[in-house]
Design a protein around this motif. Structure first.
Motif, PDB file in Angstrom:
ATOM      1  N   LEU A 155       1.481   2.625 -16.888  1.00  0.00           N
ATOM      2  CA  LEU A 155       1.931   1.623 -18.045  1.00  0.00           C
ATOM      3  C   LEU A 155       0.826   0.985 -19.252  1.00  0.00           C
ATOM      4  CD1 LEU A 155       4.161  -1.525 -15.455  1.00  0.00           C
ATOM      5  CD2 LEU A 155       5.142   0.305 -17.271  1.00  0.00           C
ATOM      6  N   LYS A 156       1.049   1.058 -19.688  1.00  0.00           N
ATOM      7  CA  LYS A 156       1.014   0.426 -21.640  1.00  0.00           C
ATOM      8  C   LYS A 156      -0.302  -0.666 -20.973  1.00  0.00           C
ATOM      9  CE  LYS A 156       2.071   2.646 -24.959  1.00  0.00           C
ATOM     10  NZ  LYS A 156       3.337   2.782 -26.265  1.00  0.00           N
ATOM     11  N   GLY A 157      -1.477  -0.902 -21.789  1.00  0.00           N
ATOM     12  CA  GLY A 157      -1.698  -2.279 -21.084  1.00  0.00           C
ATOM     13  C   GLY A 157      -1.410  -3.531 -22.220  1.00  0.00           C
ATOM     14  N   THR A 158      -1.429  -4.815 -21.748  1.00  0.00           N
ATOM     15  CA  THR A 158      -0.840  -5.565 -22.358  1.00  0.00           C
ATOM     16  C   THR A 158      -1.468  -6.315 -23.873  1.00  0.00           C
ATOM     17  OG1 THR A 158      -0.244  -8.407 -22.828  1.00  0.00           O
ATOM     18  CG2 THR A 158      -1.992  -7.621 -21.144  1.00  0.00           C
ATOM     19  N   ARG A 159      -1.104  -6.588 -25.252  1.00  0.00           N
ATOM     20  CA  ARG A 159      -1.461  -7.203 -26.378  1.00  0.00           C
ATOM     21  C   ARG A 159      -1.460  -8.114 -26.871  1.00  0.00           C
ATOM     22  NH1 ARG A 159       1.498  -2.940 -30.133  1.00  0.00           N
ATOM     23  NH2 ARG A 159       3.264  -3.571 -28.471  1.00  0.00           N
ATOM     24  N   ILE A 160      -0.829  -8.977 -25.828  1.00  0.00           N
ATOM     25  CA  ILE A 160      -1.104 -10.215 -25.834  1.00  0.00           C
ATOM     26  C   ILE A 160      -1.943 -11.172 -26.431  1.00  0.00           C
ATOM     27  CG2 ILE A 160      -1.215 -11.530 -23.445  1.00  0.00           C
ATOM     28  CD1 ILE A 160       1.787 -12.719 -24.478  1.00  0.00           C
ATOM     29  N   ALA A 161      -2.956 -10.604 -25.498  1.00  0.00           N
ATOM     30  CA  ALA A 161      -4.326 -11.536 -26.022  1.00  0.00           C
ATOM     31  C   ALA A 161      -4.464 -10.954 -27.302  1.00  0.00           C
ATOM     32  CB  ALA A 161      -5.962 -10.965 -25.238  1.00  0.00           C
ATOM     33  N   ASP A 179       0.901  -1.179   0.442  1.00  0.00           N
ATOM     34  CA  ASP A 179      -0.045   0.103   0.115  1.00  0.00           C
ATOM     35  C   ASP A 179       0.911   1.598   0.195  1.00  0.00           C
ATOM     36  OD1 ASP A 179      -2.721  -1.221   0.130  1.00  0.00           O
ATOM     37  OD2 ASP A 179      -2.434  -1.075   2.079  1.00  0.00           O
ATOM     38  N   ILE A 180       2.076   0.580   0.371  1.00  0.00           N
ATOM     39  CA  ILE A 180       2.367   1.895   1.036  1.00  0.00           C
ATOM     40  C   ILE A 180       3.392   2.519  -0.769  1.00  0.00           C
ATOM     41  CG2 ILE A 180       4.943   3.277   2.273  1.00  0.00           C
ATOM     42  CD1 ILE A 180       3.946   1.538   4.991  1.00  0.00           C
ATOM     43  N   LEU A 181       3.687   1.537  -0.746  1.00  0.00           N
ATOM     44  CA  LEU A 181       4.631   1.040  -2.501  1.00  0.00           C
ATOM     45  C   LEU A 181       3.486   2.449  -3.271  1.00  0.00           C
ATOM     46  CD1 LEU A 181       6.807  -0.079  -4.112  1.00  0.00           C
ATOM     47  CD2 LEU A 181       5.108  -1.764  -4.508  1.00  0.00           C
ATOM     48  N   MET A 182       2.643   2.064  -3.546  1.00  0.00           N
ATOM     49  CA  MET A 182       1.327   2.495  -4.210  1.00  0.00           C
ATOM     50  C   MET A 182       1.063   3.473  -4.258  1.00  0.00           C
ATOM     51  SD  MET A 182      -0.482   0.296  -6.721  1.00  0.00           S
ATOM     52  CE  MET A 182      -1.919   0.541  -6.857  1.00  0.00           C
ATOM     53  N   VAL A 240       6.051  10.345  -6.827  1.00  0.00           N
ATOM     54  CA  VAL A 240       6.405  10.377  -7.190  1.00  0.00           C
ATOM     55  C   VAL A 240       5.993  10.239  -8.912  1.00  0.00           C
ATOM     56  CG1 VAL A 240       8.480   9.178  -8.541  1.00  0.00           C
ATOM     57  CG2 VAL A 240       8.726   8.177  -6.173  1.00  0.00           C
ATOM     58  N   ARG A 241       4.868  10.038  -9.689  1.00  0.00           N
ATOM     59  CA  ARG A 241       4.681  10.071 -10.594  1.00  0.00           C
ATOM     60  C   ARG A 241       4.568  11.442 -10.831  1.00  0.00           C
ATOM     61  NH1 ARG A 241       3.340   7.488 -15.323  1.00  0.00           N
ATOM     62  NH2 ARG A 241       1.240   8.215 -14.722  1.00  0.00           N
ATOM     63  N   ALA A 242       3.954  12.379  -9.876  1.00  0.00           N
ATOM     64  CA  ALA A 242       2.981  13.524  -9.999  1.00  0.00           C
ATOM     65  C   ALA A 242       4.131  14.834  -9.828  1.00  0.00           C
ATOM     66  CB  ALA A 242       2.322  13.364  -8.051  1.00  0.00           C
ATOM     67  N   LEU A 283      -0.830  -2.107  -9.931  1.00  0.00           N
ATOM     68  CA  LEU A 283       0.702  -1.442 -10.413  1.00  0.00           C
ATOM     69  C   LEU A 283       0.596  -0.293 -11.672  1.00  0.00           C
ATOM     70  CD1 LEU A 283       2.935   0.231  -8.409  1.00  0.00           C
ATOM     71  CD2 LEU A 283       4.325  -2.512  -9.629  1.00  0.00           C
ATOM     72  N   ASP A 284       0.185  -1.342 -12.523  1.00  0.00           N
ATOM     73  CA  ASP A 284       0.597  -0.916 -13.573  1.00  0.00           C
ATOM     74  C   ASP A 284      -0.159  -0.104 -14.162  1.00  0.00           C
ATOM     75  OD1 ASP A 284      -1.783  -2.178 -13.042  1.00  0.00           O
ATOM     76  OD2 ASP A 284      -1.631  -3.431 -14.949  1.00  0.00           O
ATOM     77  N   LYS A 285      -1.365   0.329 -13.589  1.00  0.00           N
ATOM     78  CA  LYS A 285      -2.108   1.407 -14.048  1.00  0.00           C
ATOM     79  C   LYS A 285      -1.561   2.595 -12.745  1.00  0.00           C
ATOM     80  CE  LYS A 285      -6.652   0.100 -15.216  1.00  0.00           C
ATOM     81  NZ  LYS A 285      -7.098  -0.728 -14.609  1.00  0.00           N
ATOM     82  N   ALA A 286      -0.840   2.519 -11.733  1.00  0.00           N
ATOM     83  CA  ALA A 286      -0.349   3.835 -11.327  1.00  0.00           C
ATOM     84  C   ALA A 286       0.796   4.093 -11.183  1.00  0.00           C
ATOM     85  CB  ALA A 286      -0.315   2.704  -9.279  1.00  0.00           C
ATOM     86  N   MET A 287       1.528   2.666 -12.248  1.00  0.00           N
ATOM     87  CA  MET A 287       2.612   3.546 -13.282  1.00  0.00           C
ATOM     88  C   MET A 287       2.714   4.238 -14.029  1.00  0.00           C
ATOM     89  SD  MET A 287       5.550   0.346 -12.328  1.00  0.00           S
ATOM     90  CE  MET A 287       6.620   0.256 -13.082  1.00  0.00           C
TER      91      MET A 287
END
Lengths: 173, 441
Positions: free
Chosen positions: A48-54, A14-17, A23-25, A42-46
């Motif tokens: 990151l783009k969604g994966t295209r593997i599907a 939670d602290i990490l999030m 840091v992003r702000a 975490l990916d949303k907070a960072m």
């Protein structure tokens, strides 16, 4: 470009999030975050783009499906259209129900295996690959956020210290 | 609280009136005697010859007829006469069963959600309860239909006809199960069981809204689990009784599951459509697009499940090609080719391609479009299950079929939305309600 990175350690997801959001702000660039388990969101907070593997899996499935149709048509209808137990091997569609189990299995086989191989290649995973974690504790109970040093190093360290970190290391990359 | 909008009420009345007129027309326009049918047949043969249209089964019949005496012409006309007499009845039966199936499937889904203690679907419980409100009404209509059938108002169930049974050893051997009193008693037992659970569950969730403890909720959990056991047995037997016995010479072991698959996918689609309608009117502000995403996943998954069972049944019979089993598909393939193969596109290919994408499953109009296609496809599915046995090659989707659907759809909409307006649309006493309101996928 400086090749210095700051590794800020956290002992709670939670602290990490919260730290990632702060840091992003503040517009610092997060190079990488190492966690012992998947942290939901975490990916949303960072950012990151969604994966295209599907999407790749769908295309691989189509390849497997086409391969199965081509193979069964070539072997059972075109190459040697034998009468096997009275099954109608005159055209592909007349005998299609018998091919469906193979068409299905090959679609799944291609989709699954090629997707997994794609995953390994894109995430650079293979046997005898050298592990990349900056601190062995990140596989157990610690979370590490690597922030690139860009400008004032001391200011960045004091900023990170206020985000709930338990330890800070500065290393050359 | 939801108020039944006067527009929708008028719409449902309009459906009922138009449907009723069409159904009455369907019954009045059936031929009165074998002689009428002969005239009809000659006319249609003549018009076929003029247009120079001839397809295989007909050419086959003609070839056969030329070898036999004129007597076969009479039997042909008599067959066609019985088929045409059955047509409005069958049309009504398909519609009755289809809408009953929607609410029964919704009840099964509802019980599964309770027994599985699902956290996401609690906000949709009142919608499901609204849809299952049609269950008692539909059950009475169906039961009246069965009583009329057993009183020989129609010839849908040929094993109910003593003359037919007297000349048919295969049906005689099944008479221990297929006889009218036992059939009606079984139907009454299934219907009573389903309605009893529905009314009990409704009473408990309404009581839970104002309760201070969870005793109603616990009772609901236990009764849902018990209902599911009863449901799986009764549903399987119901599909033998109500659908498979229309072809009393034919049998299939996975038929109950196949009917169930059709039932659950159309029921979930109905839940999604009613939810989207209510949300569009602003009554379900606690339902977000993650709930719709989950419903669409169920629509997608159960569409594939239906296809799996359809194909399993078809392929096993096609592969082994045993004459007494394969006639079922021969008649469907020869005389119902377009609906029989078309429903695969509607029920499998279309949902597979449209609902595979995760983003599309959150877009309401995608769900509505696919949902309408799925519902139409499963109507065709029931049509192809029932019609070949009752009207044979005389099928057509015309006035009797469409107006039967309109009539029952009108009743369905009226009953469902009346029930929705009777209770708050949020089951606030459920212990999972907070989780469900904040559900996010």
């Amino acid at each position: 470009m400086s090749s210095k990175v700051i590794q800020a350690m956290y002992n709670d997801d939670d602290i990490l999030m919260d730290a990632v959001k702060e840091v992003r702000a503040a517009h610092h660039h997060i190079e990488e975050v190492y966690t012992p388990f998947p942290v939901h969101g975490l990916d949303k907070a960072m950012g990151l783009k969604g994966t295209r593997i599907a999407i790749t899996a769908f295309m691989y499935g189509c390849v497997g499906f086409s391969f199965a149709i081509w193979m069964m048509n070539y072997m059972m209808i075109e190459q040697w259209p034998q009468d096997i137990g009275g099954k109608p091997s005159f055209t592909f569609f007349q005998n299609m129900p018998a091919f469906v189990p193979i068409m299905f299995e090959l679609s799944v086989f291609f989709a699954a295996h090629l997707m997994v191989i794609t995953f390994y290649m894109r995430s650079r995973l293979w046997p005898f690959k050298e592990a990349e974690n900056p601190d062995p504790r990140t596989t157990d109970d610690m979370f590490v956020m690597e922030v690139a040093v860009d400008g004032n190093e001391k200011e960045l360290i004091s900023f990170l210290e206020n985000t709930g970190t338990v330890e800070i290391k500065v290393t050359e990359k | 609280m939801y108020t039944f909008s006067s527009k929708l009420k008028t719409f449902s009345y309009a459906l009922m009136i138009v449907g009723l007129i069409g159904v009455a027309y369907g019954f009045l326009s059936t031929p009165n005697s074998v002689e009428d049918v002969k005239v009809l047949l000659e006319e249609s043969h003549a018009s076929h010859d003029e247009a120079a249209v001839s397809h295989e089964p007909e050419a086959h019949v003609v070839a056969e007829e030329s070898n036999t005496t004129a007597h076969s012409d009479d039997t042909h006309a008599e067959h066609a006469f019985h088929y045409l007499k059955n047509k409005p009845w069958s049309a009504l039966y398909v519609a009755l069963f289809f809408f009953f199936m929607l609410s029964l499937g919704a009840l099964a889904f509802y019980a599964i959600q309770h027994a599985a203690q699902a956290g996401w679907s609690v906000v949709l419980f009142r919608v499901m309860e609204g849809i299952t409100a049609y269950l008692p009404v539909g059950a009475i209509l169906l039961f009246v239909f069965f009583v009329l059938s057993s009183l020989h108002f129609n010839h849908l169930f040929i094993w109910m006809d003593a003359d037919v049974v007297a000349h048919d050893e295969l049906i005689q051997n099944k008479a221990g199960y297929l006889n009218v009193p036992f059939f009606l008693i079984r139907a009454a037992i299934y219907m009573a069981g389903w309605i009893a659970y529905r009314q009990y569950a409704r009473k408990l969730t309404l009581a839970q809204d104002n309760a201070t403890d969870l005793s109603n909720y616990t009772k609901l959990f236990k009764s849902s689990a018990a209902f599911l056991v009863f449901f799986l047995v009764s549903e399987s037997m119901m599909s033998w009784d109500w659908i498979m016995s229309l072809d009393p010479h034919w049998f299939s072991t996975l038929f109950g599951w196949y009917v169930f698959a059709s039932m659950i996918v159309s029921a979930i689609t109905t839940i999604a459509l009613v939810s989207i309608y209510l949300k569009g009117k602003g009554y379900l502000e606690f339902v977000n697009n993650s709930h719709m995403h989950d419903l669409a996943k169920f629509m997608f998954g159960f569409s594939i499940f239906w296809t799996y069972l359809w194909f399993s049944q078809f392929m096993l019979i096609w592969y082994a090609d045993i004459p007494e089993e394969v006639t079922y598909f021969v008649s469907r393939f020869n005389e119902y080719k377009i609906p029989f193969l078309g429903m695969l596109v509607l029920n499998f290919v279309f949902p597979l391609l449209v609902l595979m994408n995760s983003d599309f499953k959150r877009v309401n109009w995608f769900i509505v479009c696919t949902g309408l296609v799925i519902l139409f496809g499963h109507y065709i599915d029931i049509f192809v299950m029932i019609m070949p046995a009752t009207v044979g090659d005389q099928w057509f989707i015309g006035i009797p079929e469409i107006s039967s659907v309109l009539l029952i759809a009108g009743i369905f909409i009226y009953v469902v939305f009346t029930a929705l307006s009777k209770a708050p649309l949020l089951a606030k006493g459920n212990p999972f309600i907070k989780e469900s309101e904040h559900f996010h996928y």
